[in-house]
Design a protein around this motif. Structure first.
Motif, PDB file in Angstrom:
ATOM      1  N   PHE A   1      -0.289   0.699  -3.700  1.00 19.80           N
ATOM      2  CA  PHE A   1      -0.893  -0.352  -2.700  1.00 19.80           C
ATOM      3  C   PHE A   1      -0.223  -1.415  -2.284  1.00 19.80           C
ATOM      4  O   PHE A   1       0.894  -1.901  -2.913  1.00 19.80           O
ATOM      5  CB  PHE A   1      -1.945  -0.983  -3.740  1.00 19.80           C
ATOM      6  CG  PHE A   1      -2.953  -0.104  -4.367  1.00 19.80           C
ATOM      7  CD1 PHE A   1      -4.256   0.134  -3.908  1.00 19.80           C
ATOM      8  CD2 PHE A   1      -2.586   0.619  -5.483  1.00 19.80           C
ATOM      9  CE1 PHE A   1      -5.125   1.037  -4.469  1.00 19.80           C
ATOM     10  CE2 PHE A   1      -3.665   1.497  -6.002  1.00 19.80           C
ATOM     11  CZ  PHE A   1      -4.692   1.510  -5.652  1.00 19.80           C
ATOM     12  N   ALA A   2      -0.192  -1.738  -0.878  1.00 22.12           N
ATOM     13  CA  ALA A   2       0.812  -2.788  -0.308  1.00 22.12           C
ATOM     14  C   ALA A   2      -0.213  -4.069  -0.732  1.00 22.12           C
ATOM     15  O   ALA A   2      -1.351  -4.356  -0.526  1.00 22.12           O
ATOM     16  CB  ALA A   2       0.619  -2.744   1.179  1.00 22.12           C
ATOM     17  N   VAL A   3       0.666  -5.346  -1.012  1.00 24.94           N
ATOM     18  CA  VAL A   3       0.300  -6.349  -1.758  1.00 24.94           C
ATOM     19  C   VAL A   3       1.014  -7.551  -1.117  1.00 24.94           C
ATOM     20  O   VAL A   3       2.371  -7.183  -1.147  1.00 24.94           O
ATOM     21  CB  VAL A   3       0.134  -6.376  -3.119  1.00 24.94           C
ATOM     22  CG1 VAL A   3      -0.336  -7.615  -3.804  1.00 24.94           C
ATOM     23  CG2 VAL A   3      -0.550  -5.140  -3.943  1.00 24.94           C
ATOM     24  N   ALA A   4       0.296  -8.286  -0.492  1.00 19.04           N
ATOM     25  CA  ALA A   4       1.221  -9.580   0.203  1.00 19.04           C
ATOM     26  C   ALA A   4       1.776 -10.331  -0.835  1.00 19.04           C
ATOM     27  O   ALA A   4       0.903 -10.906  -1.753  1.00 19.04           O
ATOM     28  CB  ALA A   4       0.200 -10.392   1.143  1.00 19.04           C
ATOM     29  N   ALA A   5       3.016 -10.697  -0.794  1.00 15.96           N
ATOM     30  CA  ALA A   5       3.621 -11.652  -1.691  1.00 15.96           C
ATOM     31  C   ALA A   5       3.290 -11.729  -3.113  1.00 15.96           C
ATOM     32  O   ALA A   5       2.684 -12.454  -3.962  1.00 15.96           O
ATOM     33  CB  ALA A   5       3.193 -12.949  -1.220  1.00 15.96           C
ATOM     34  N   VAL A   6       3.419 -10.225  -3.862  1.00 17.70           N
ATOM     35  CA  VAL A   6       2.901 -10.028  -5.049  1.00 17.70           C
ATOM     36  C   VAL A   6       3.563 -10.743  -6.164  1.00 17.70           C
ATOM     37  O   VAL A   6       4.859 -10.864  -6.013  1.00 17.70           O
ATOM     38  CB  VAL A   6       2.978  -8.609  -5.359  1.00 17.70           C
ATOM     39  CG1 VAL A   6       4.418  -8.050  -5.614  1.00 17.70           C
ATOM     40  CG2 VAL A   6       2.352  -8.275  -6.926  1.00 17.70           C
ATOM     41  N   SER A   7       2.995 -11.555  -7.074  1.00 18.77           N
ATOM     42  CA  SER A   7       3.592 -12.339  -8.006  1.00 18.77           C
ATOM     43  C   SER A   7       3.191 -12.008  -9.357  1.00 18.77           C
ATOM     44  O   SER A   7       3.897 -12.384 -10.299  1.00 18.77           O
ATOM     45  CB  SER A   7       3.429 -13.942  -8.186  1.00 18.77           C
ATOM     46  OG  SER A   7       1.964 -14.085  -7.731  1.00 18.77           O
ATOM     47  N   ALA A   8       2.111 -11.155  -9.688  1.00 20.76           N
ATOM     48  CA  ALA A   8       1.674 -10.824 -10.730  1.00 20.76           C
ATOM     49  C   ALA A   8       0.905  -9.288 -10.736  1.00 20.76           C
ATOM     50  O   ALA A   8       0.496  -8.887  -9.578  1.00 20.76           O
ATOM     51  CB  ALA A   8       0.554 -11.741 -11.597  1.00 20.76           C
ATOM     52  N   VAL A   9       0.673  -8.504 -11.685  1.00 25.31           N
ATOM     53  CA  VAL A   9      -0.191  -7.569 -11.597  1.00 25.31           C
ATOM     54  C   VAL A   9      -1.485  -7.822 -11.095  1.00 25.31           C
ATOM     55  O   VAL A   9      -2.323  -8.527 -11.724  1.00 25.31           O
ATOM     56  CB  VAL A   9      -0.263  -6.653 -12.818  1.00 25.31           C
ATOM     57  CG1 VAL A   9      -1.161  -5.489 -12.798  1.00 25.31           C
ATOM     58  CG2 VAL A   9       1.025  -6.214 -13.372  1.00 25.31           C
ATOM     59  N   PRO A  10      -2.076  -7.127  -9.908  1.00 28.11           N
ATOM     60  CA  PRO A  10      -3.276  -7.338  -9.497  1.00 28.11           C
ATOM     61  C   PRO A  10      -4.528  -6.967 -10.055  1.00 28.11           C
ATOM     62  O   PRO A  10      -4.387  -5.927 -10.868  1.00 28.11           O
ATOM     63  CB  PRO A  10      -3.254  -7.310  -7.958  1.00 28.11           C
ATOM     64  CG  PRO A  10      -2.222  -5.927  -8.109  1.00 28.11           C
ATOM     65  CD  PRO A  10      -1.208  -6.173  -9.177  1.00 28.11           C
ATOM     66  N   ASP A  11      -5.717  -7.125  -9.517  1.00 26.96           N
ATOM     67  CA  ASP A  11      -6.937  -6.493 -10.158  1.00 26.96           C
ATOM     68  C   ASP A  11      -6.964  -5.520  -8.925  1.00 26.96           C
ATOM     69  O   ASP A  11      -7.156  -5.587  -7.787  1.00 26.96           O
ATOM     70  CB  ASP A  11      -7.981  -7.410  -9.943  1.00 26.96           C
ATOM     71  CG  ASP A  11      -9.484  -6.986 -10.048  1.00 26.96           C
ATOM     72  OD1 ASP A  11      -9.496  -5.688 -10.306  1.00 26.96           O
ATOM     73  OD2 ASP A  11     -10.296  -7.740 -10.143  1.00 26.96           O
ATOM     74  N   PHE A  12      -6.740  -4.244  -9.619  1.00 28.75           N
ATOM     75  CA  PHE A  12      -6.589  -3.030  -8.694  1.00 28.75           C
ATOM     76  C   PHE A  12      -8.200  -2.638  -7.982  1.00 28.75           C
ATOM     77  O   PHE A  12      -8.245  -2.070  -6.979  1.00 28.75           O
ATOM     78  CB  PHE A  12      -6.167  -1.872  -9.366  1.00 28.75           C
ATOM     79  CG  PHE A  12      -4.831  -1.820  -9.407  1.00 28.75           C
ATOM     80  CD1 PHE A  12      -3.886  -1.042  -8.687  1.00 28.75           C
ATOM     81  CD2 PHE A  12      -3.980  -2.422 -10.674  1.00 28.75           C
ATOM     82  CE1 PHE A  12      -2.392  -0.919  -8.990  1.00 28.75           C
ATOM     83  CE2 PHE A  12      -2.714  -2.322 -10.793  1.00 28.75           C
ATOM     84  CZ  PHE A  12      -2.041  -1.668  -9.776  1.00 28.75           C
ATOM     85  N   SER A  13      -9.003  -3.292  -8.649  1.00 27.83           N
ATOM     86  CA  SER A  13     -10.340  -2.815  -8.056  1.00 27.83           C
ATOM     87  C   SER A  13     -10.748  -3.681  -6.756  1.00 27.83           C
ATOM     88  O   SER A  13     -11.799  -3.260  -6.179  1.00 27.83           O
ATOM     89  CB  SER A  13     -11.595  -3.245  -8.987  1.00 27.83           C
ATOM     90  OG  SER A  13     -11.662  -4.811  -9.483  1.00 27.83           O
ATOM     91  N   THR A  14      -9.815  -4.662  -6.528  1.00 36.69           N
ATOM     92  CA  THR A  14     -10.006  -5.402  -5.207  1.00 36.69           C
ATOM     93  C   THR A  14      -9.242  -4.863  -4.225  1.00 36.69           C
ATOM     94  O   THR A  14      -9.090  -5.417  -3.023  1.00 36.69           O
ATOM     95  CB  THR A  14      -9.706  -6.917  -5.492  1.00 36.69           C
ATOM     96  OG1 THR A  14      -8.213  -7.099  -5.642  1.00 36.69           O
ATOM     97  CG2 THR A  14     -10.523  -7.499  -6.516  1.00 36.69           C
ATOM     98  N   LEU A  15      -8.417  -3.865  -4.361  1.00 35.58           N
ATOM     99  CA  LEU A  15      -7.251  -3.468  -3.294  1.00 35.58           C
ATOM    100  C   LEU A  15      -7.877  -2.497  -2.425  1.00 35.58           C
ATOM    101  O   LEU A  15      -7.206  -2.061  -1.638  1.00 35.58           O
ATOM    102  CB  LEU A  15      -5.843  -2.999  -4.037  1.00 35.58           C
ATOM    103  CG  LEU A  15      -5.434  -4.053  -5.218  1.00 35.58           C
ATOM    104  CD1 LEU A  15      -4.025  -3.514  -5.720  1.00 35.58           C
ATOM    105  CD2 LEU A  15      -5.038  -5.183  -4.251  1.00 35.58           C
ATOM    106  N   GLY A  16      -8.657  -1.968  -2.685  1.00 36.87           N
ATOM    107  CA  GLY A  16      -9.467  -0.782  -1.815  1.00 36.87           C
ATOM    108  C   GLY A  16      -8.668   0.521  -2.048  1.00 36.87           C
ATOM    109  O   GLY A  16      -8.247   0.725  -3.265  1.00 36.87           O
TER     110      GLY A  16
END
Length: 239
Positions: free
Chosen positions: A90-105
């Protein structure tokens, strides 16, 4: 057979710069006795180690499946067999922490990895399996881990940047954050036989290097990369 996992934290370790010998992938975590006695990491590369500290109160997680029979993968089988993990990028803008993957589409890419044994490399080369993943991305590795022997297992994530490990949807190893170098976090677990649902999350910000290892030891033995034969892709995964 109902399986139970009880969690106890492991004591904090010192900085470790041990190299893991090539080709050491024993499913029972066996290996060099000298490393076992020194408590050094078997993940490759320089390592700063951290963990949650000793926790005397056990946590329990139930496995819904009995263990699978032990079958050594065919070396000529490529990625067609059941072993390995499904990776989703998943491409994530300016990642700084593990994201909530359920919000990434939907993931931008998906591929299969045999295990997580990726040494320090130039991030500009991309993550192995998808060269387009060079910076500010998140990866989710999913499948299961097959435990056939009841024992204490130390599970470790060694990564640059952050990573997390979940068994049966329970976060057990938290190595999150943007790291200046590769960092290792370990937790000591009591695992009864069973097939445990596994998810490992990884992020890479905009640093120059990437590293990702998933290692274990059993009953205080040597720490080695978790081998392909105990990892299983989700049902229905192609390739």
């Amino acid at each position: 057979m109902v399986s139970v996992l009880a969690l106890a934290g492991c004591a904090k370790k010192q900085v470790d710069e041990t190299q893991n010998p090539d080709g050491v992938t024993d499913a029972d975590g066996s290996g060099d006795s000298d490393s076992a006695s020194s408590g050094t990491s078997r993940a490759r590369g320089s390592t700063a180690t951290r963990s949650g500290g000793r926790n005397t109160k056990a946590r329990k997680v139930t496995s819904k499946k009995p263990p699978r029979p032990i079958v050594v993968p065919d070396e000529n089988g490529g990625e067609e067999g059941p072993n390995g993990l499904l990776a989703e990028g998943f491409a994530v803008a300016a990642v700084s922490a593990v994201p909530d993957f359920s919000t990434l589409g939907e993931p931008s890419s998906s591929f299969v990895v045999a295990n997580l044994d990726f040494d320090e490399d130039d991030a500009a080369n991309g993550f192995p399996g998808d060269p387009s993943l060079t910076s500010n991305y998140a990866l989710r590795f999913s499948g299961s881990i097959n435990i056939t022997e009841e024992a204490e297992y130390e599970l470790c994530l060694h990564s640059d940047d952050g990573s997390q490990l979940l068994l049966e949807d329970t976060l057990l190893v938290d190595n999150d954050g943007v790291h200046d170098g590769a960092v290792e976090t370990c937790e000591l677990l009591y695992l009864a036989p069973g097939e445990y649902r596994l998810e490992i999350r990884y992020i890479q910000a905009d640093g120059p290097l990437m590293t990702m290892h998933f290692a274990w030891s059993m009953d205080g033995g040597d720490k080695v990369i978790v081998p392909t034969e105990v990892l299983f892709k989700p049902d229905g995964t192609a390739g």
